[in-house]
Design a protein around this motif. Structure first.
Motif, mmCIF file in Angstrom:
data_model
loop_
_atom_site.group_PDB
_atom_site.id
_atom_site.type_symbol
_atom_site.label_atom_id
_atom_site.label_comp_id
_atom_site.label_asym_id
_atom_site.label_seq_id
_atom_site.Cartn_x
_atom_site.Cartn_y
_atom_site.Cartn_z
ATOM 1 N N MET A 57 -15.294 14.759 6.841
ATOM 2 C CA MET A 57 -14.032 14.083 6.598
ATOM 3 C C MET A 57 -13.506 14.513 5.224
ATOM 4 O O MET A 57 -14.244 14.512 4.243
ATOM 5 N N PRO A 58 -12.232 14.862 5.146
ATOM 6 C CA PRO A 58 -11.684 15.281 3.844
ATOM 7 C C PRO A 58 -11.585 14.100 2.877
ATOM 8 O O PRO A 58 -11.396 12.955 3.294
ATOM 9 N N VAL A 59 -11.730 14.416 1.611
ATOM 10 C CA VAL A 59 -11.550 13.434 0.545
ATOM 11 C C VAL A 59 -10.453 13.964 -0.363
ATOM 12 O O VAL A 59 -10.535 15.088 -0.854
ATOM 13 N N PHE A 60 -9.437 13.144 -0.581
ATOM 14 C CA PHE A 60 -8.312 13.523 -1.419
ATOM 15 C C PHE A 60 -8.463 12.909 -2.802
ATOM 16 O O PHE A 60 -8.903 11.766 -2.931
ATOM 17 N N GLU A 61 -8.085 13.663 -3.822
ATOM 18 C CA GLU A 61 -8.028 13.147 -5.184
ATOM 19 C C GLU A 61 -6.691 13.545 -5.781
ATOM 20 O O GLU A 61 -6.265 14.688 -5.637
ATOM 21 N N ILE A 62 -6.041 12.587 -6.426
ATOM 22 C CA ILE A 62 -4.809 12.870 -7.154
ATOM 23 C C ILE A 62 -5.021 12.448 -8.604
ATOM 24 O O ILE A 62 -5.759 11.498 -8.880
ATOM 25 N N GLU B 104 -10.149 8.755 1.344
ATOM 26 C CA GLU B 104 -10.361 9.529 2.559
ATOM 27 C C GLU B 104 -9.216 9.302 3.545
ATOM 28 O O GLU B 104 -9.104 10.002 4.540
ATOM 29 N N VAL B 105 -8.386 8.310 3.247
ATOM 30 C CA VAL B 105 -7.302 7.917 4.148
ATOM 31 C C VAL B 105 -5.982 8.027 3.401
ATOM 32 O O VAL B 105 -5.868 7.599 2.258
ATOM 33 N N LEU B 106 -4.982 8.596 4.071
ATOM 34 C CA LEU B 106 -3.651 8.676 3.488
ATOM 35 C C LEU B 106 -2.820 7.486 3.940
ATOM 36 O O LEU B 106 -2.973 6.999 5.064
ATOM 37 N N PRO C 139 -7.218 0.106 -7.259
ATOM 38 C CA PRO C 139 -8.604 0.013 -6.788
ATOM 39 C C PRO C 139 -9.213 1.352 -6.371
ATOM 40 O O PRO C 139 -10.432 1.503 -6.378
ATOM 41 N N GLY C 140 -8.399 2.336 -6.048
ATOM 42 C CA GLY C 140 -8.913 3.657 -5.687
ATOM 43 C C GLY C 140 -9.244 4.537 -6.884
ATOM 44 O O GLY C 140 -9.643 5.689 -6.714
ATOM 45 N N LEU C 141 -9.086 3.986 -8.084
ATOM 46 C CA LEU C 141 -9.393 4.747 -9.298
ATOM 47 C C LEU C 141 -10.860 5.155 -9.275
ATOM 48 O O LEU C 141 -11.746 4.315 -9.094
ATOM 49 N N CYS C 142 -11.128 6.460 -9.424
ATOM 50 C CA CYS C 142 -12.509 6.934 -9.324
ATOM 51 C C CYS C 142 -12.967 7.693 -10.568
ATOM 52 O O CYS C 142 -14.151 7.959 -10.723
#
Length: 122
Positions: free
Chosen positions: A1-6, A44-46, A102-105
């Motif tokens: 599964m792709p993982v996106f980071e911005i 992982e979800v857009l 909350p998606g801050l990684c």
């Protein structure tokens, strides 16, 4: 599964000192730096409606607002930055941003003119 980071980046200039260092230490004296800070979101979800991880414009505004709080000031005067290391700056930005993002990684704080940086993975 792709993982996106911005990632978005902001800059600020601030002074600091390390009061716990011995008398005569260069770190004990007040001095300043130009800093960069990066905030990275991961998913992982857009967002179905927009096709993105998060609104980059909104993240940019939030990160710049946090950096503006520190800009042209004394870092030691902010709660959590009494010892204003790069590590504590990372923690400060994470604490400031995480409730709304909350998606801050990842947070990275750097002093590019002296080739130093710290990365906090969340």
């Amino acid at each position: 599964m792709p993982v996106f980071e911005i990632t978005k980046q902001a800059t600020f200039d601030a002074a600091h000192h390390f009061p716990n260092e011995p008398e005569g230490s260069i770190y004990r004296r007040v001095h300043g730096h130009s800093f960069t800070v990066e905030a990275t979101m991961r998913s992982e979800v857009l967002d179905v409606e927009h096709g993105w991880v998060a609104d980059l414009g909104a993240l940019d505004r939030a990160l710049k607002a946090a950096a503006e709080t520190l800009d042209h000031g004394m870092l030691n005067e902010h709660e959590g930055l009494e010892l204003p290391s790069l590590e504590n700056l990372c923690l400060w930005f994470a604490k400031t941003l995480k409730p709304e993002w909350p998606g801050l990684c990842r947070i990275q704080v750097a002093r590019p003119t002296i080739n130093e940086r710290c990365v906090l993975s969340l």
